[in-house]
Design a protein around this motif. Structure first.
Motif, PDB file in Angstrom:
ATOM      1  N   ILE A 300      -5.973  17.937 -23.189  1.00 16.90           N
ATOM      2  CA  ILE A 300      -7.250  18.006 -22.475  1.00 16.90           C
ATOM      3  C   ILE A 300      -6.979  17.964 -20.975  1.00 16.90           C
ATOM      4  N   GLU A 301      -7.558  18.910 -20.266  1.00 13.25           N
ATOM      5  CA  GLU A 301      -7.502  18.919 -18.808  1.00 13.25           C
ATOM      6  C   GLU A 301      -8.928  18.901 -18.275  1.00 13.25           C
ATOM      7  N   LEU A 302      -9.226  17.936 -17.380  1.00 14.77           N
ATOM      8  CA  LEU A 302     -10.549  17.787 -16.788  1.00 14.77           C
ATOM      9  C   LEU A 302     -10.468  17.893 -15.276  1.00 14.77           C
ATOM     10  N   SER A 303     -11.545  18.383 -14.667  1.00 17.20           N
ATOM     11  CA  SER A 303     -11.647  18.418 -13.204  1.00 17.20           C
ATOM     12  C   SER A 303     -13.119  18.347 -12.811  1.00 17.20           C
ATOM     13  N   LEU A 304     -13.412  17.700 -11.666  1.00 20.01           N
ATOM     14  CA  LEU A 304     -14.763  17.563 -11.145  1.00 20.01           C
ATOM     15  C   LEU A 304     -14.867  18.265  -9.798  1.00 20.01           C
ATOM     16  N   HIS A 305     -16.031  18.871  -9.572  1.00 20.22           N
ATOM     17  CA  HIS A 305     -16.262  19.596  -8.327  1.00 20.22           C
ATOM     18  C   HIS A 305     -17.684  19.302  -7.844  1.00 20.22           C
ATOM     19  N   ARG A 306     -17.836  19.067  -6.532  1.00 25.44           N
ATOM     20  CA  ARG A 306     -19.165  18.874  -5.959  1.00 25.44           C
ATOM     21  C   ARG A 306     -19.803  20.225  -5.723  1.00 25.44           C
ATOM     22  N   VAL A 314     -18.335  19.469 -14.101  1.00 25.33           N
ATOM     23  CA  VAL A 314     -17.136  19.013 -14.800  1.00 25.33           C
ATOM     24  C   VAL A 314     -16.586  20.185 -15.607  1.00 25.33           C
ATOM     25  N   SER A 315     -15.357  20.562 -15.362  1.00 28.11           N
ATOM     26  CA  SER A 315     -14.705  21.670 -16.081  1.00 28.11           C
ATOM     27  C   SER A 315     -13.623  21.134 -16.989  1.00 28.11           C
ATOM     28  N   TRP A 316     -13.431  21.819 -18.128  1.00 24.95           N
ATOM     29  CA  TRP A 316     -12.396  21.402 -19.057  1.00 24.95           C
ATOM     30  C   TRP A 316     -11.599  22.605 -19.554  1.00 24.95           C
ATOM     31  N   ASP A 317     -10.380  22.338 -19.955  1.00 22.11           N
ATOM     32  CA  ASP A 317      -9.482  23.339 -20.532  1.00 22.11           C
ATOM     33  C   ASP A 317      -8.735  22.661 -21.674  1.00 22.11           C
ATOM     34  N   LEU A 318      -9.049  23.061 -22.909  1.00 23.90           N
ATOM     35  CA  LEU A 318      -8.460  22.441 -24.102  1.00 23.90           C
ATOM     36  C   LEU A 318      -7.324  23.305 -24.611  1.00 23.90           C
ATOM     37  N   LYS A 319      -6.205  22.681 -24.944  1.00 25.62           N
ATOM     38  CA  LYS A 319      -5.031  23.396 -25.445  1.00 25.62           C
ATOM     39  C   LYS A 319      -4.959  23.375 -26.969  1.00 25.62           C
ATOM     40  N   ALA A 320      -6.057  23.020 -27.629  1.00 25.91           N
ATOM     41  CA  ALA A 320      -6.111  22.987 -29.087  1.00 25.91           C
ATOM     42  C   ALA A 320      -7.506  23.422 -29.521  1.00 25.91           C
ATOM     43  N   GLN A 321      -7.654  23.686 -30.839  1.00 29.57           N
ATOM     44  CA  GLN A 321      -8.937  24.126 -31.368  1.00 29.57           C
ATOM     45  C   GLN A 321      -9.844  22.928 -31.603  1.00 29.57           C
ATOM     46  N   LEU A 322     -10.986  22.941 -30.924  1.00 30.39           N
ATOM     47  CA  LEU A 322     -11.930  21.836 -30.979  1.00 30.39           C
ATOM     48  C   LEU A 322     -12.799  21.943 -32.225  1.00 30.39           C
ATOM     49  N   LYS A 351     -15.122  25.925 -28.390  1.00 35.63           N
ATOM     50  CA  LYS A 351     -15.193  26.273 -26.971  1.00 35.63           C
ATOM     51  C   LYS A 351     -14.078  25.550 -26.235  1.00 35.63           C
ATOM     52  N   SER A 352     -12.960  26.225 -26.063  1.00 28.33           N
ATOM     53  CA  SER A 352     -11.780  25.568 -25.495  1.00 28.33           C
ATOM     54  C   SER A 352     -11.803  25.520 -23.977  1.00 28.33           C
ATOM     55  N   VAL A 353     -12.530  26.420 -23.350  1.00 26.72           N
ATOM     56  CA  VAL A 353     -12.627  26.447 -21.895  1.00 26.72           C
ATOM     57  C   VAL A 353     -14.098  26.502 -21.521  1.00 26.72           C
ATOM     58  N   GLY A 354     -14.516  25.641 -20.580  1.00 30.34           N
ATOM     59  CA  GLY A 354     -15.917  25.665 -20.182  1.00 30.34           C
ATOM     60  C   GLY A 354     -16.189  24.636 -19.115  1.00 30.34           C
ATOM     61  N   SER A 355     -17.472  24.488 -18.769  1.00 30.37           N
ATOM     62  CA  SER A 355     -17.881  23.526 -17.757  1.00 30.37           C
ATOM     63  C   SER A 355     -19.305  23.092 -18.034  1.00 30.37           C
ATOM     64  N   ARG A 368     -16.630   8.826 -12.898  1.00 33.00           N
ATOM     65  CA  ARG A 368     -15.663   8.940 -13.981  1.00 33.00           C
ATOM     66  C   ARG A 368     -16.219   9.874 -15.048  1.00 33.00           C
ATOM     67  N   ALA A 369     -15.441  10.896 -15.398  1.00 30.72           N
ATOM     68  CA  ALA A 369     -15.788  11.816 -16.485  1.00 30.72           C
ATOM     69  C   ALA A 369     -14.913  11.495 -17.693  1.00 30.72           C
ATOM     70  N   THR A 370     -15.534  11.398 -18.868  1.00 25.57           N
ATOM     71  CA  THR A 370     -14.815  11.051 -20.098  1.00 25.57           C
ATOM     72  C   THR A 370     -15.107  12.104 -21.160  1.00 25.57           C
ATOM     73  N   MET A 371     -14.050  12.690 -21.752  1.00 27.14           N
ATOM     74  CA  MET A 371     -14.217  13.628 -22.859  1.00 27.14           C
ATOM     75  C   MET A 371     -13.677  12.987 -24.126  1.00 27.14           C
ATOM     76  N   ASN A 372     -14.513  12.965 -25.158  1.00 29.00           N
ATOM     77  CA  ASN A 372     -14.139  12.478 -26.486  1.00 29.00           C
ATOM     78  C   ASN A 372     -14.114  13.688 -27.405  1.00 29.00           C
ATOM     79  N   ALA A 373     -12.930  14.169 -27.757  1.00 28.44           N
ATOM     80  CA  ALA A 373     -12.787  15.415 -28.513  1.00 28.44           C
ATOM     81  C   ALA A 373     -12.069  15.157 -29.828  1.00 28.44           C
ATOM     82  N   SER A 374     -12.486  15.890 -30.859  1.00 25.21           N
ATOM     83  CA  SER A 374     -11.857  15.802 -32.177  1.00 25.21           C
ATOM     84  C   SER A 374     -11.253  17.149 -32.531  1.00 25.21           C
ATOM     85  N   PHE A 375      -9.981  17.135 -32.915  1.00 21.06           N
ATOM     86  CA  PHE A 375      -9.254  18.340 -33.306  1.00 21.06           C
ATOM     87  C   PHE A 375      -8.809  18.171 -34.751  1.00 21.06           C
TER      88      PHE A 375
END
Length: 445
Positions: A300-306, A314-322, A351-355, A368-375
């Motif tokens: 999981i990769e997260l980033s925040l932008h104003r 909040v943008s995310w990039d997942l390296k696995a199938q969600l 949806k592996s890539v999105g915001s 603080r941004a928190t992602m709880n993902a299940s693969f």
């Protein structure tokens, strides 16, 4: 002396080891029956026109003639006949019969053909008979229970006829947790041979299917897979690199319950792998286990932008199938007299890539941004924290900053003035003291 030849030589009955011959009589003393084959040659003398020739070999071809004899002289022979004896009944059963569970409802049967001799004729096929045994029947079933006054509780379910080349059969659609008896019978020219029985209990054993699998990344380029093996069993291990083209790879191993998978340069930095282990029997793979998913830690990769208009993206990039997941944002530091809030966003499956955009109405500074993902049953939690402000927040922040700087400068100036004034006062007091005349002392004489 002229001896006429016997006529109309024929056979009236034929078996596996005998033949009954008959011919028309002629003027002679005896008849000599000559039997010729590639197995043996012999003659028989008789005075009758009917004879049974015994001692023949089954499934063999014979040439037979009858020669008249009188006064020590032989006359012309009769017409000859060619016969082929019947095959003798098969005495040897099929050998090396094995029954092996493939799945809960499938049994794989294998065998070797019986030992055949010439007089048995040709092997024409096999009968495979399936019977279900009652629960109170021991697997060492006694076929002749009827002779001992016991009621035969077997139920014949199916009889399958296979060709002569068959050496195995996969019996499907069996009931789980039942006792079955399988009978293999070879069929030769003379009919079926002796049966060979084998029994099996379809009670499902988890060790048959290698489902106790553990897999993990030993390092970014290697996966270790382990399971509980059966002695001498060949296993097929296949894995899918999720997100890669042509992602199916496979290897085989025998006897051991582990395998190490190194990834090639093309597949380095793999994040998500699905592993299956199956049992190999006679070159065919059965009982693949349920898939086991293996993930790297940094999937999981997260980033925040104003963003404008008081928005945080909040943008995310997942390296696995969600398979399921949600995203939450909350403040960590906030200014006095403001209310703390918490907002969430559900992420669509796959949806592996999105915001996602979040409205920020309060003057918070640290988020603080928190992602709880299940693969596929594996849960990963990722947290990231950023200093973010909206436009109004930015103004308020700088005001606070400048006010703090100004206050600090004023405090320093006041302190400096106080110290300077104190120093002057001390100097003034010292000078005034030095300018006074010294007191005189009078002495009385």
């Amino acid at each position: 002396l002229f001896i006429p030849a016997p006529k109309n030589l024929r056979y009236t009955e034929l078996g596996a080891t005998f033949v009954d011959l008959e011919w028309n009589p002629t003027e002679c003393e005896t008849y000599v029956v000559t039997v010729v084959s590639d197995v043996d040659n012999f003659t028989i003398s008789t005075s009758d026109t009917k004879i049974r020739v015994r001692g023949l070999v089954g499934w063999s071809e014979y040439r037979i003639v009858v020669i008249p004899r009188a006064d020590g002289s032989d006359g012309p022979s009769s017409n000859y006949i060619i016969i082929r004896t019947f095959a003798q009944k098969l005495k040897n059963p099929v050998e090396n019969v094995k029954a092996e569970m493939y799945e809960k409802s499938e049994v794989y049967l294998s065998w070797n053909p019986p030992k055949m001799v010439r007089y048995n004729g040709l092997l024409e096929g096999f009968h495979v008979i399936t019977e279900i045994l009652p629960d109170d029947t021991n697997l060492q079933y006694i076929p002749n229970q009827r002779k001992h006054g016991h009621r035969d509780k077997r139920q014949a379910l199916q009889t399958v006829t296979l060709n002569y080349a068959a050496r195995s059969y996969l019996r499907r659609n069996l009931q789980p947790k039942q006792k079955y008896k399988f009978t293999i019978v070879a069929i030769a020219t003379a009919g079926p041979g002796p049966p060979t029985d084998i029994s099996i209990d379809t009670k499902y054993d988890k060790n048959i299917t290698p489902d106790q699998i553990k897999a993990w990344f030993t390092d970014p380029d290697n996966i270790h897979i382990s399971w509980i093996p059966l002695p001498g069993m060949m296993y097929s291990v296949k894995w899918y690199i999720i997100g890669k083209e042509a992602n199916f790879l496979q290897t085989t191993t025998k006897g051991q319950g582990f395998v190490r998978i190194p990834f090639t340069t093309k597949n380095r930095a793999v994040k998500h792998v699905m592993v299956e282990v199956g049992k190999v029997v006679n070159g065919r793979v059965y009982n693949y286990s349920a898939p086991v998913h293996v993930l790297q830690h940094d999937v999981i990769e997260l980033s925040l932008h104003r963003m404008p208009e008081k928005t945080v993206r909040v943008s995310w990039d997942l390296k696995a199938q969600l398979t399921s997941g949600n995203l939450a944002i909350e403040p960590v530091e906030y200014l006095p007299n403001s209310l703390k809030y918490y907002d969430t966003y559900n992420i669509s499956v796959g949806k592996s890539v999105g915001s996602a955009d979040f409205k920020i109405d309060k003057p918070y500074i640290l988020y603080r941004a928190t992602m709880n993902a299940s693969f596929y049953g594996i849960t990963k939690i990722k947290e990231e924290t950023w200093y973010l402000t909206s436009d109004n927040m930015l103004d308020q922040f700088w005001i606070r900053y400048l006010l703090a700087v100004f206050t600090s400068i004023v405090a320093v100036v006041i302190l400096f003035l106080c110290l300077t004034l104190r120093k002057k006062m001390i100097k003034k007091l010292v000078t005034k003291t030095d300018s006074k005349p010294a007191p005189t002392m009078s002495t009385g004489l």
